[in-house]
Design a protein around this motif. Structure first.
Motif, PDB file in Angstrom:
ATOM      1  N   TYR A 141       0.895  -1.275  -0.148  1.00  0.00           N
ATOM      2  CA  TYR A 141      -0.118   0.135  -0.051  1.00  0.00           C
ATOM      3  C   TYR A 141       0.796   1.432  -0.018  1.00  0.00           C
ATOM      4  CZ  TYR A 141      -4.041   2.739   0.542  1.00  0.00           C
ATOM      5  OH  TYR A 141      -4.977   3.749   0.212  1.00  0.00           O
ATOM      6  N   ARG A 145      -6.185   7.130   8.694  1.00  0.00           N
ATOM      7  CA  ARG A 145      -6.073   6.714   7.372  1.00  0.00           C
ATOM      8  C   ARG A 145      -4.757   5.833   7.263  1.00  0.00           C
ATOM      9  NH1 ARG A 145      -7.336  12.721   5.283  1.00  0.00           N
ATOM     10  NH2 ARG A 145      -9.429  12.595   5.128  1.00  0.00           N
ATOM     11  N   ASN A 151      -5.015   1.903   6.114  1.00  0.00           N
ATOM     12  CA  ASN A 151      -4.374   1.354   5.228  1.00  0.00           C
ATOM     13  C   ASN A 151      -3.263   0.157   5.529  1.00  0.00           C
ATOM     14  OD1 ASN A 151      -5.379   3.407   3.395  1.00  0.00           O
ATOM     15  ND2 ASN A 151      -3.595   4.841   3.698  1.00  0.00           N
ATOM     16  N   VAL A 209      -5.586  -2.638   6.118  1.00  0.00           N
ATOM     17  CA  VAL A 209      -6.136  -3.153   4.620  1.00  0.00           C
ATOM     18  C   VAL A 209      -4.728  -3.981   4.114  1.00  0.00           C
ATOM     19  CG1 VAL A 209      -6.720  -2.535   2.289  1.00  0.00           C
ATOM     20  CG2 VAL A 209      -7.917  -1.763   4.395  1.00  0.00           C
ATOM     21  N   HIS A 226      -6.025  -4.435  -3.289  1.00  0.00           N
ATOM     22  CA  HIS A 226      -6.199  -3.369  -2.275  1.00  0.00           C
ATOM     23  C   HIS A 226      -7.583  -2.737  -2.871  1.00  0.00           C
ATOM     24  CE1 HIS A 226      -1.892  -3.675  -1.093  1.00  0.00           C
ATOM     25  NE2 HIS A 226      -2.416  -2.931  -0.082  1.00  0.00           N
ATOM     26  N   HIS A 241     -10.840  -1.980  -0.401  1.00  0.00           N
ATOM     27  CA  HIS A 241     -11.485  -0.580  -0.263  1.00  0.00           C
ATOM     28  C   HIS A 241     -12.999  -0.331  -0.617  1.00  0.00           C
ATOM     29  CE1 HIS A 241      -8.186   1.538   1.855  1.00  0.00           C
ATOM     30  NE2 HIS A 241      -7.369   1.071   1.064  1.00  0.00           N
ATOM     31  N   ARG A 296     -16.314   0.490   1.600  1.00  0.00           N
ATOM     32  CA  ARG A 296     -17.395   1.408   1.427  1.00  0.00           C
ATOM     33  C   ARG A 296     -18.840   1.001   1.159  1.00  0.00           C
ATOM     34  NH1 ARG A 296     -15.437   5.140  -3.542  1.00  0.00           N
ATOM     35  NH2 ARG A 296     -17.377   6.056  -2.953  1.00  0.00           N
ATOM     36  N   SER A 316     -11.795   7.202   1.258  1.00  0.00           N
ATOM     37  CA  SER A 316     -10.985   7.073   2.379  1.00  0.00           C
ATOM     38  C   SER A 316     -10.358   8.640   2.571  1.00  0.00           C
ATOM     39  CB  SER A 316     -10.162   6.011   2.996  1.00  0.00           C
ATOM     40  OG  SER A 316      -9.258   6.074   1.832  1.00  0.00           O
ATOM     41  N   ARG A 355     -14.590   1.640   9.260  1.00  0.00           N
ATOM     42  CA  ARG A 355     -14.157   0.712   8.485  1.00  0.00           C
ATOM     43  C   ARG A 355     -12.850   0.012   9.071  1.00  0.00           C
ATOM     44  NH1 ARG A 355     -13.728   4.895   3.114  1.00  0.00           N
ATOM     45  NH2 ARG A 355     -16.235   5.280   3.364  1.00  0.00           N
TER      46      ARG A 355
END
Length: 595
Positions: A422, A538, A542, A545, A556, A560, A564, A572, A583
């Motif tokens: 990421y 954030r 990340n 995730v 990824h 995401h 959502r 995000s 989330r």
């Protein structure tokens, strides 16, 4: 105890010149910088002061002292643009220093104390200026010194031309450069981390200037919206401005928003003009500036302004003599709007500018700081500035870090987490917003066709905090922020924004006891959260995730998108603290189930 700068004078004065002087009473920082210089009398001196603080007055006061005390015999001012040469000459004349802004070659008339030239001009004829420095003791003032690093040839030319100078004064109002091109005559010191950073002799940042009332507080109004465009391959793509995308998609979504044929620009210009109307209630001559990417866009925006306001906008298309005259005429008038292509982003003095629209895709911290600097010059306490910009993560980051003091870094450290997949995605986002020589970012973008765009009022950013909600143009929520008075002290701006957000939260709240459940609160009822807190959340999302991607094998983007869909809310990059926490909790649940 040091002697105040105002006492460092001798008499009699130079023939034909009053005792060394200033354009008026020096500000505290100017006095401090001058005292620092006079105590040490260095050959090289670097002063970093926020745009609008008065670097020109400081430099010319020092120049007058050096001339008066026979330390130097002549002055050479090096400026970024042709317009700024004239501006320097005019400012110098007000304190009795005569500079020739039209000098090109040959002997200088005895009526002048020196010349004003551009970096480009020095690049063409460096030996001419070297000879002048060798013939007479010279003070060289390098205005916005970072421009000497714009190209290898300019840097080498400045070194060749001004190496023999008796004294060199370097000025800048920005965080220097985002590249690692060394800047001539700037000292770099190596830190404990092995990174070489520029070392200033005197620094006066935006935060200090704001506290002293030297500059205005800046309110940033960010607009998002849905964009649709067609790629060169013929594919139609739809995306929301500000959401994580590849570097090509970011530039194309951004350019779609700025396309004059869409709805984003007209709606933002209409909102900006409403804001200008409110500001002019307290500052009757307040003006607005649209910074455009190119000449075609500038003409189109000027047409929009006329349709919206019923009055003609001043259009500045290039850095020519006629353009300088138009800027001067606008500065002296009470006209509402000026539209320009880049050239007024740096150094140009139009103190009545109070509302701006950032309508260019240039996204370096240097350009952003200089662009915002056009609106912060304070004429009296209480004036506020407002800048409208698209919801682009880099721009929001710059807006939230107005008070951060930066140095020019010659060595790029390896970022932690670079091996994380990421982090590579974030690196693509960074790369999308880097341009070669800071000058522009319009030349290397892939062909595409903008199809449609709309505008959504996203948020207000002030002093590192975010306020407001997503709402369509003309909504009650947007009008609440556009109606902020134009005369407020910095602390009053913060209090007013908090009160307006509290009122909106109370208006939207259905049950009194819902305040405790911050995770579940919708975007329009979020509490005030600082930019750094949001950034940390954030990053946490990340990281989680990324871990789940390794565990599940899903891409990824898929993860995401699913977050959502399940949790609701925007991408995000635009999500509130509560939405991001939601989330994080959800991806934790997914990871637990897979164990």
């Amino acid at each position: 105890m040091s002697t105040p700068a105002s006492q460092h004078h001798l008499s009699p004065a130079f023939p034909g010149r009053a005792p060394w002087g200033t354009a008026g009473k020096l500000r505290a920082w100017q006095e401090g910088a001058l005292n620092r210089y006079l105590q040490e009398q260095p050959r090289d001196f670097l002063a970093v002061a926020t745009p609008g603080a008065g670097k020109t007055t400081f430099a010319l006061t020092l120049a007058s002292w050096l001339l008066h005390h026979h330390v130097v015999q002549q002055i050479t001012v090096v400026a970024p643009t042709e317009h700024l040469k004239t501006q320097w000459a005019d400012a110098a004349a007000r304190i009795g220093i005569k500079l020739d802004p039209d000098y090109s070659a040959g002997p200088l008339s005895k009526e002048y104390d020196g010349v004003a030239v551009t970096y480009a001009g020095v690049g063409v004829r460096p030996m001419l200026h070297r000879n002048r420095c060798e013939q007479r003791k010279t003070l060289v003032i390098l205005d916005e010194i970072h421009h000497a690093g714009d190209s290898k040839s300019w840097g080498e030319a400045c070194l060749e031309a001004f190496e023999p100078a008796t004294r060199r004064l370097a000025l800048t109002g920005t965080p220097f450069r985002s590249d690692t091109n060394p800047i001539p005559f700037v000292v770099y010191e190596e830190g404990n981390d092995g990174i070489r950073r520029s070392s200033a002799d005197y620094t006066y940042g935006y935060g200090n200037a704001l506290g002293d009332g030297v500059v205005r507080p800046v309110i940033f109004l960010s607009y998002s919206g849905n964009m649709r465009w067609r790629t060169k391959a013929g594919d139609e793509i739809a995306a929301r401005l500000g959401e994580p995308m590849t570097k090509d998609a970011v530039s194309q979504a951004w350019r779609t928003a700025l396309d004059p044929r869409g709805d984003w620009m007209p709606n933002v210009l209409r909102a900006a003009d409403q804001r200008l109307t409110e500001v002019r209630k307290g500052i009757p001559d307040a003006g607005g500036l649209v910074i455009a990417a190119d000449q075609d866009a500038a003409r189109a925006y000027a047409k929009m302004v006329r349709e919206i306001t019923g009055t003609k906008a001043t259009v500045v298309l290039s850095d020519e003599a006629a353009a300088s005259k138009r800027i001067e005429q606008f500065s002296a008038s009470e006209d509402r709007w000026m539209v320009a292509v880049r050239m007024v982003s740096e150094g140009v003095d139009v103190p009545r500018l109070a509302v701006g629209v950032y309508a260019t895709t240039i996204s370096t911290p240097l350009f952003f700081a200089q662009a915002v600097g056009r609106f912060v010059r304070s004429r009296r306490r209480g004036e506020t500035a407002s800048v409208f910009l698209p919801t682009i993560p880099d721009l929001l980051g710059f807006a939230n870090e107005m008070e951060v003091e930066r140095d020019h870094v010659l060595d790029k450290p390896k970022k932690s987490g670079e091996d994380d997949p990421y982090a590579e995605s974030e690196k693509e986002m960074d790369d999308a917003n880097k341009q070669e020589d800071e000058a522009d970012g319009e030349d290397d973008m892939l062909p595409f066709e903008a199809l449609e765009s709309d505008a959504v009022f996203d948020r207000v950013l002030y002093d590192g905090a975010e306020f407001g909600m997503q709402a369509h143009p003309g909504s009650e929520e947007e009008q609440d922020y556009l109606g902020i008075p134009g005369l407020l002290e910095p602390d009053q701006v913060q209090i007013l924004l908090q009160r307006r957000q509290a009122r909106q939260i109370a208006h939207s709240r259905k049950k009194p006891d819902e305040e405790a459940d911050l995770v579940e609160l919708p975007a329009e009822r979020r509490p005030v959260v600082s930019h750094r807190e949001l950034l940390d959340l954030r990053k946490q999302l990340n990281t989680m995730v990324g871990a789940y991607v390794h565990q599940s094998g899903k891409p990824h983007g898929v993860v995401h998108t699913e977050l959502r869909r399940v949790c609701g809310g925007p991408p995000s990059a635009e999500a509130t603290a509560g939405q991001i926490r939601q989330r994080i909790k959800k991806v934790q649940e997914w990871a637990t189930r897979m164990r």
